[in-house]
Design a protein around this motif. Structure first.
Motif, mmCIF file in Angstrom:
data_model
loop_
_atom_site.group_PDB
_atom_site.id
_atom_site.type_symbol
_atom_site.label_atom_id
_atom_site.label_comp_id
_atom_site.label_asym_id
_atom_site.label_seq_id
_atom_site.Cartn_x
_atom_site.Cartn_y
_atom_site.Cartn_z
ATOM 1 N N UNK A 1 3.020 6.057 -2.656
ATOM 2 C CA UNK A 1 4.150 6.828 -3.152
ATOM 3 C C UNK A 1 3.961 7.228 -4.605
ATOM 4 N N UNK A 2 3.382 6.318 -5.390
ATOM 5 C CA UNK A 2 3.094 6.612 -6.800
ATOM 6 C C UNK A 2 1.946 7.613 -6.935
ATOM 7 N N UNK B 1 8.512 7.602 -0.260
ATOM 8 C CA UNK B 1 7.707 6.539 0.330
ATOM 9 C C UNK B 1 7.700 5.297 -0.562
ATOM 10 N N UNK B 2 7.704 5.500 -1.854
ATOM 11 C CA UNK B 2 7.767 4.339 -2.750
ATOM 12 C C UNK B 2 9.068 3.578 -2.536
ATOM 13 N N UNK B 3 10.180 4.304 -2.467
ATOM 14 C CA UNK B 3 11.485 3.653 -2.294
ATOM 15 C C UNK B 3 11.570 2.924 -0.957
ATOM 16 N N UNK C 1 0.827 -1.210 0.000
ATOM 17 C CA UNK C 1 0.000 0.000 0.000
ATOM 18 C C UNK C 1 0.859 1.256 0.000
ATOM 19 N N UNK C 2 1.945 1.250 0.778
ATOM 20 C CA UNK C 2 2.836 2.410 0.835
ATOM 21 C C UNK C 2 3.474 2.677 -0.530
ATOM 22 N N UNK C 3 3.857 1.632 -1.223
ATOM 23 C CA UNK C 3 4.436 1.779 -2.560
ATOM 24 C C UNK C 3 3.419 2.419 -3.505
#
Length: 477
Positions: free
Chosen positions: A111-112, A119-121, A106-108
């Motif tokens: 981030x997008x 946050x994606x990284x 969900x965090x990835x």
């Protein structure tokens, strides 16, 4: 005419019902409850809950810390005899998949969608770390279809080779995201305090760790990983950096080990560790172990005693684990500078990394001692012992034993490295139930047989019987 009355009234009722439903939906919306989770809170909770799982009773105290003979049981010894509770195995799997993989997936995505690449990284790196732990413990696991419950209710198991290669690609992607977004930042980061270069070093450390995992199976890919890291500048943790480490606080945010010790104390330090520390005249002995409460010399407990034998030894006559590792605020490392040096030393010896294996090996030992404030002559004396001096012809034994000592308390990572290097050469638990063998993996939880049976059976057919003694793919020797 009558035949149209019913449809008309139904239509009217439907319009009224739809209007009422929309009004109820509007009224029932809580203006104080966000419909989209805030990424900083998701990151903060994801780090804490998954580090808790990693350091908790199920993954460490009742399993890996015993298997690798850091700790021993002084009470309720079945786990020390290789009889794990089904809940131990189930909880590790469930917590990492239901919480960790779900949260960081969900965090990835956030981030997008929010255009916040930091946050994606970090989501990719943390999710990769969790997948690495899962495959280290179980072998073949759901990976490519995991975290996509809307599409894959019963995800397939991928081979460990596929998982490791996938993680290498994902971690490389995370590093590229950080490099492409030099101003990216994150909040809610209790692991590396929002330092994106620290996250990059953590990702690179995991890449180097996985490269060694696969080196005995696929030396070409392992070399490629180290070549890529070199081309990117070999950005690793260095002396003085903050490790990937969660610093726990007091209750209710205490270390799981400290929390466990608030109500019980089933454990003592293993005799195996005490014997090694004393044989090497290791100045970490008073850090790793406490003297018995009744006085006298350090006394470790043999792994796998029966309940009667363990109780006769007594709590007050045996050595507990050092308080550095058992207090509520004990930090929980996920990847450290000493580990990075040990990885590079072995990689250099194998021809995977351009460096001096002997010097890196010595630096790794010095860094491990320095964690506990031990420097100067005691370290020099330790390194000058014939049994410690680096010998390229015997690197697996030397690195294996010294890394095992340096990883003390990091049960899962030590358990994995012991399986890979086959050092130290541990004796099975005294009354172990595996016919003179030590566990080399976790078994799959019973829920997988019941709820994902087809994919479970395919994994077992490929990997081997679902037993504690079945080797996983990376464990060649």
């Amino acid at each position: 005419m009558k035949k149209w009355l019913i449809p008309f009234y139904i239509l009217v009722a439907a319009v009224i019902f739809t209007g009422c439903r929309k009004e109820l939906d509007r009224i029932n919306i809580n203006p104080n409850e966000p419909t989209v989770p805030e990424p900083e809170y998701l990151l903060a909770n994801g780090i804490k809950s998954n580090v808790d799982t990693y350091w908790g009773s199920d993954a460490t105290m009742e399993t890996s810390l015993l298997y690798v003979q850091y700790w021993a049981k002084i009470q309720y010894p079945d786990p020390d005899r290789y009889i794990p509770a089904s809940t131990n195995i189930q909880n590790v799997w469930n917590n990492f998949y239901a919480q960790g993989i779900t949260d960081f997936t969900t965090l990835i995505q956030l981030g997008d969608s929010l255009k916040q690449p930091g946050y994606k990284a970090t989501g990719i790196i943390m999710r990769s770390w969790i997948f690495q732990v899962l495959t280290d413990l179980y072998g073949d696991i759901p990976y490519t279809q995991a975290g996509k419950i809307e599409t894959y209710l019963t995800p397939k198991y991928d081979s460990q080779k596929v998982v490791y290669n996938g993680l290498l690609a994902e971690l490389k992607e995370a590093v590229a995201i950080i490099d492409a977004n030099p101003t990216a930042s994150v909040a809610g980061d209790s692991l590396l305090l929002g330092n994106m270069q620290g996250w990059k070093k953590f990702a690179n450390g995991l890449r180097s760790r996985i490269a060694l995992r696969i080196a005995d199976r696929d030396a070409i890919t392992a070399k490629k990983v180290f070549d890529e890291l070199a081309a990117e500048g070999n950005i690793f943790f260095k002396e003085g950096d903050r490790d990937a480490r969660l610093n726990y606080l007091t209750s209710p945010s205490q270390n799981p080990v400290g929390k466990n010790r608030e109500t019980r104390n089933d454990y003592r330090i293993s005799k195996t560790v005490i014997d090694y520390l004393q044989a090497y005249n290791d100045p970490r002995l008073p850090v790793y172990a406490a003297k018995p409460a009744d006085g006298g010399p350090y006394l470790g407990v043999t792994n796998g005693l029966t309940a009667d034998s363990a109780s006769r030894l007594g709590f007050s006559k045996t050595s507990d684990v050092g308080s550095v590792f058992t207090v509520s605020q004990a930090p929980a490392p996920l990847f450290t500078y000493p580990e990075q040096l040990f990885i590079l030393a072995e990689a250099a010896q194998r021809g995977l990394y351009n460096g001096d294996a002997a010097e890196l090996y010595k630096a790794a030992i010095r860094a491990s001692f320095k964690q506990y404030g031990i420097t100067g002559n005691p370290v020099d004396d330790y390194l000058n012992q014939g049994s410690v001096k680096y010998d390229p012809a015997n690197y697996k034994k030397l690195i294996g034993e010294q890394k095992w000592l340096a990883l003390f308390s990091e049960g899962i990572e030590a358990f994995t490295e012991w399986r890979r290097l086959d050092y130290p050469q541990l004796k099975p638990a005294y009354t172990g139930v595996l016919s003179g063998k030590i566990p080399v993996r976790f078994t799959y939880p019973s829920s997988e047989q019941a709820l994902n049976g087809v994919n479970y059976k395919a994994a077992v057919a490929r990997q081997g019987a679902d037993l504690l003694t079945t080797k996983v793919w990376f464990d060649v020797y």
